[in-house]
Design an enzyme around this catalytic site. Structure first.
Site, PDB file in Angstrom:
ATOM      1  N   HIS A  57      35.458  46.652  42.134  1.00  0.00           N
ATOM      2  CA  HIS A  57      35.419  48.055  41.361  1.00  0.00           C
ATOM      3  C   HIS A  57      33.563  48.474  40.978  1.00  0.00           C
ATOM      4  O   HIS A  57      33.201  46.642  39.905  1.00  0.00           O
ATOM      5  CB  HIS A  57      35.762  48.829  40.469  1.00  0.00           C
ATOM      6  CG  HIS A  57      37.242  49.341  41.012  1.00  0.00           C
ATOM      7  ND1 HIS A  57      37.386  49.893  42.160  1.00  0.00           N
ATOM      8  CD2 HIS A  57      38.221  48.428  40.700  1.00  0.00           C
ATOM      9  CE1 HIS A  57      38.537  50.176  42.927  1.00  0.00           C
ATOM     10  NE2 HIS A  57      39.123  49.266  41.942  1.00  0.00           N
ATOM     11  N   SER A 345      44.368  47.369  37.187  1.00  0.00           N
ATOM     12  CA  SER A 345      43.078  48.356  37.596  1.00  0.00           C
ATOM     13  C   SER A 345      41.773  48.369  36.812  1.00  0.00           C
ATOM     14  O   SER A 345      42.148  49.637  35.751  1.00  0.00           O
ATOM     15  CB  SER A 345      42.903  48.714  38.774  1.00  0.00           C
ATOM     16  OG  SER A 345      41.595  49.055  39.751  1.00  0.00           O
TER      17      SER A 345
HETATM   18  C1  LIG Z   1      48.402  48.442  43.495  1.00  0.00           C
HETATM   19  C2  LIG Z   1      47.801  47.649  42.648  1.00  0.00           C
HETATM   20  C3  LIG Z   1      46.345  47.665  43.423  1.00  0.00           C
HETATM   21  C4  LIG Z   1      45.056  47.343  42.449  1.00  0.00           C
HETATM   22  N1  LIG Z   1      43.641  47.609  42.852  1.00  0.00           N
HETATM   23  C5  LIG Z   1      42.868  46.662  42.128  1.00  0.00           C
HETATM   24  C6  LIG Z   1      41.501  46.424  42.436  1.00  0.00           C
HETATM   25  O1  LIG Z   1      41.189  47.422  43.875  1.00  0.00           O
HETATM   26  N2  LIG Z   1      40.882  45.990  42.097  1.00  0.00           N
HETATM   27  C7  LIG Z   1      40.952  45.688  40.461  1.00  0.00           C
HETATM   28  O2  LIG Z   1      39.570  45.055  40.365  1.00  0.00           O
HETATM   29  N3  LIG Z   1      42.283  45.202  40.357  1.00  0.00           N
HETATM   30  C8  LIG Z   1      43.261  46.424  40.713  1.00  0.00           C
HETATM   31  N4  LIG Z   1      44.738  46.212  40.387  1.00  0.00           N
HETATM   32  C9  LIG Z   1      44.324  45.141  39.350  1.00  0.00           C
HETATM   33  C10 LIG Z   1      44.443  43.886  39.103  1.00  0.00           C
HETATM   34  O3  LIG Z   1      45.540  43.484  40.614  1.00  0.00           O
HETATM   35  C11 LIG Z   1      45.013  43.095  38.688  1.00  0.00           C
HETATM   36  O4  LIG Z   1      45.164  43.447  36.620  1.00  0.00           O
HETATM   37  C12 LIG Z   1      45.806  41.708  37.997  1.00  0.00           C
HETATM   38  O5  LIG Z   1      45.692  40.896  39.518  1.00  0.00           O
HETATM   39  C13 LIG Z   1      46.099  41.092  37.453  1.00  0.00           C
HETATM   40  O6  LIG Z   1      46.077  39.615  37.388  1.00  0.00           O
HETATM   41  P1  LIG Z   1      47.205  38.696  36.293  1.00  0.00           P
HETATM   42  O7  LIG Z   1      47.033  37.143  35.667  1.00  0.00           O
HETATM   43  O8  LIG Z   1      47.416  39.435  35.031  1.00  0.00           O
HETATM   44  O9  LIG Z   1      48.720  39.381  36.881  1.00  0.00           O
HETATM   45  P2  LIG Z   1      49.474  37.859  37.933  1.00  0.00           P
HETATM   46  O10 LIG Z   1      49.119  38.446  39.200  1.00  0.00           O
HETATM   47  O11 LIG Z   1      50.339  39.320  37.701  1.00  0.00           O
HETATM   48  O12 LIG Z   1      49.829  36.716  37.617  1.00  0.00           O
HETATM   49  C14 LIG Z   1      50.617  37.005  36.200  1.00  0.00           C
HETATM   50  C15 LIG Z   1      51.530  35.505  36.697  1.00  0.00           C
HETATM   51  O13 LIG Z   1      52.096  35.128  35.201  1.00  0.00           O
HETATM   52  C16 LIG Z   1      53.467  34.921  36.086  1.00  0.00           C
HETATM   53  N5  LIG Z   1      54.692  34.463  34.735  1.00  0.00           N
HETATM   54  C17 LIG Z   1      54.870  35.506  34.490  1.00  0.00           C
HETATM   55  N6  LIG Z   1      56.553  35.227  32.980  1.00  0.00           N
HETATM   56  C18 LIG Z   1      55.521  33.639  33.204  1.00  0.00           C
HETATM   57  C19 LIG Z   1      56.563  33.150  33.014  1.00  0.00           C
HETATM   58  N7  LIG Z   1      57.418  32.734  31.814  1.00  0.00           N
HETATM   59  N8  LIG Z   1      56.710  31.596  32.793  1.00  0.00           N
HETATM   60  C20 LIG Z   1      55.390  31.352  34.008  1.00  0.00           C
HETATM   61  N9  LIG Z   1      54.634  32.084  33.964  1.00  0.00           N
HETATM   62  C21 LIG Z   1      55.035  33.604  34.491  1.00  0.00           C
HETATM   63  C22 LIG Z   1      53.859  35.317  37.370  1.00  0.00           C
HETATM   64  O14 LIG Z   1      54.316  34.377  37.338  1.00  0.00           O
HETATM   65  C23 LIG Z   1      52.149  35.710  37.130  1.00  0.00           C
HETATM   66  O15 LIG Z   1      52.384  34.737  38.761  1.00  0.00           O
HETATM   67  C24 LIG Z   1      45.691  46.450  41.384  1.00  0.00           C
HETATM   68  C25 LIG Z   1      46.589  46.387  40.846  1.00  0.00           C
HETATM   69  C26 LIG Z   1      47.746  46.836  41.788  1.00  0.00           C
HETATM   70  C27 LIG Z   1      49.089  46.955  41.636  1.00  0.00           C
END
Ligand SMILES: Cc1cc2nc3c(=O)[nH]c(=O)nc-3n(C[C@H](O)[C@H](O)[C@H](O)COP(=O)(O)OP(=O)(O)OC[C@H]3O[C@@H](n4cnc5c(N)ncnc54)[C@H](O)[C@@H]3O)c2cc1C
Length: 495
Positions: A57, A345
């Site tokens: 973005h 996001s």
């Molecule tokens: C529909 C949608 C559209 C989006 N579009 C955009 C976009 O276009 N551009 C943008 O910038 N952002 C976008 N986002 C936001 C973006 O996808 C998220 O902010 C980002 O992927 C978050 O990453 P994360 O690593 O925090 O979470 P996640 O990818 O969910 O990773 C968290 C990890 O923690 C692991 N976990 C959980 N509990 C435990 C435990 N107890 N022990 C070990 N492991 C565990 C899970 O298995 C997972 O792999 C969008 C999100 C969605 C859902």
């Protein structure tokens, strides 16, 4: 397999291998630190980092003065550098937010002002011929658009995999299939218990996405509830000539940035997402009502999208906290715990900047960050660009020419390369995310047996041990397939 790690002490343990955890792991791997990284699934990028819009973005949609606005802009500016080092396919193609009526033009003016206040460069409102020149296939009823040259597209799972490979290459100990079950805080740090090991660490980083509330609670911090807000998508075939050159948004609503039409970095067209509050964190199924709404909105922006073939549908769940901003920082109740809560996001965009912020926080708290002389910032791509001279053949003996996936022109050499890298690869979906084998119109009907055969040969796993998503993974979600999607598109095109 991992029991030898019991009792080992780490400087930092990171929980969660999504794009946020991957950026943090890679950022911290620059320093002489003992780092361990825990992920409950059998691969990285299995949470919402694998199922989102993949948009980098520009930063105009975030409220000025918020953490998310600042980190979105900083993150956006880091993508070109990361792409040069890690080669995950980022493309800065720009974006347009369309206005269909005068009141929406007012909204564009607001977004323009907001973006300028955030420091986004190059924003402008365009109308008439200029809009048609930039995007001839956008609906002619669109009266104006906010143009942002700083927006881009990326494959979110390829980016996460690239960061993770590089982090592991630089010494991070990644433990897949390792769910954190309990956490206790002692005088010197944390004891973290997983189903197959116990370890201790001085700092704990909670990057568990949708489950970050539960992980915080395990550590004794009940800060916030994270609930799933699902977004459904339709993937269309690759058009012979680009349907749109940039990402096409509509005006945002209180639920999010609205339905977009965007080229993916591999040439498909993506429609979505909608936004629906649901109860089950892991419910990533798609349904007719959600996808019908997506298709209707997308066809309003770019009617010609209805002429393309529908390949598949998917959904991702946003980690929604109900708060106006992300919660990033040391827990007030549990010393040494850094929480990353409600990173919805633009979390993908901001993720490189979030990682820098976390490193700064650790340093300010007294962790010594001494640069590692051996840090290697480069990671070669898995997918090789094929030029017109490439002649793939399913019967070729040369792995560089032998096609495993006809739809996406994936060679045996690419699959072999993916498996021989630092991250363990044990499922057909893991191969799909790395090479694209199975992403095309036949959805793996041709390549799946070939992938299983090759994976079995390289890893020594028996073919029956190789499943779609890995050992003990939950059943595949219910999703509408190409033929069902075609009917929805036909309905919405004609009616
Ligand atoms: C529909 C949608 C559209 C989006 N579009 C955009 C976009 O276009 N551009 C943008 O910038 N952002 C976008 N986002 C936001 C973006 O996808 C998220 O902010 C980002 O992927 C978050 O990453 P994360 O690593 O925090 O979470 P996640 O990818 O969910 O990773 C968290 C990890 O923690 C692991 N976990 C959980 N509990 C435990 C435990 N107890 N022990 C070990 N492991 C565990 C899970 O298995 C997972 O792999 C969008 C999100 C969605 C859902």
């Amino acid at each position: 397999m991992t029991s030898d790690l019991s009792g080992l002490t780490y400087d930092v343990a990171i929980i969660g291998a999504g794009v946020v955890g991957a950026n943090i792991a890679r950022e911290l791997s620059r320093y002489n630190l003992r780092l361990v990284w825990l992920e409950k699934e059998n691969d990285v990028s299995c949470g919402c980092s694998k199922a989102n819009s993949g948009i980098v973005h520009g930063g105009f949609a975030e409220r000025p003065g918020t953490v998310r606005a600042r980190l979105c802009l900083e993150g956006n500016r880091m993508f070109a550098g990361l792409e040069n080092q890690l080669h995950f396919g980022y493309q800065p193609i720009g974006s347009l937010v369309l206005a269909f009526a005068d009141e929406e033009v007012n909204r564009l003016e607001q977004l323009l002002g907001q973006g300028q206040a955030n420091g986004v460069e190059g924003l402008e409102i365009i109308k008439g011929e200029r809009l048609r020149e930039l995007e001839p296939r956008v609906n002619r009823q669109a009266v104006a658009a906010l143009y942002c040259p700083q927006s881009g597209v990326v494959s979110p799972y390829e980016m996460t995999i690239a960061l993770a490979e590089n982090a592991v290459r630089n010494g991070v100990r990644l433990l897949l299939g390792t769910e954190v079950l309990s956490i206790s805080r002692g005088a010197d740090g944390f004891t973290v218990v997983c189903q197959n090991l116990t370890l201790t660490c001085r700092y704990l980083i909670n990057a568990a996405g949708l489950y970050s509330d539960r992980v915080a609670e395990l550590a004794g911090d009940r800060t916030v509830r994270i609930s799933p807000r699902r977004g459904q998508y339709v993937v269309l075939s690759k058009p012979a000539s680009p349907l749109t050159h940039s990402v096409i948004f509509q005006c945002p609503s209180p639920l999010g940035k609205g339905v977009l039409v965007a080229p993916t970095c591999h040439g498909n067209v993506l429609l979505g997402p909608n936004a629906e509050d649901i109860t089950e964190k892991d419910d990533v199924g798609t349904d007719e009502a959600g996808l019908r709404a997506v298709i209707r909105a997308a066809l309003r922006s770019v009617p010609a999208a209805g002429n393309l073939q529908a390949i598949t549908s998917f959904a991702g769940n946003r980690p929604y906290s109900g708060l106006p901003d992300w919660l990033i920082g040391f827990s007030e109740r549990v010393p040494g715990l850094i929480n990353l809560l409600g990173i919805d996001s633009p979390g993908l965009t901001a993720s490189p900047a979030i990682a820098r912020l976390v490193a700064d926080m650790l340093q300010q708290d007294g962790l010594t960050l001494e640069a590692k002389g051996s840090f290697c910032e480069q990671r070669p791509p898995i997918i090789k660009k094929k030029d017109r001279s490439f002649r793939g053949d399913v019967n070729a003996t040369d792995p560089q020419r032998r096609l495993i996936c006809r739809c996406e022109q994936v060679t045996a050499a690419e699959v072999i390369d993916a498996v021989r890298r630092p991250l363990p690869v044990t499922s057909t979906d893991a191969i799909k995310r790395r090479t694209r084998a199975g992403m095309g119109p036949c959805q793996g009907a041709f390549c799946r047996p070939r992938v299983v055969e090759l994976l079995s040969r390289i890893t020594g796993l028996r073919p029956e041990q190789i499943t779609t998503r890995g050992k003990d993974s939950p059943p595949l979600p219910a999703r509408l397939a190409g033929s069902q999607l075609k009917k929805l598109i036909d309905d919405e095109t004609t009616g």
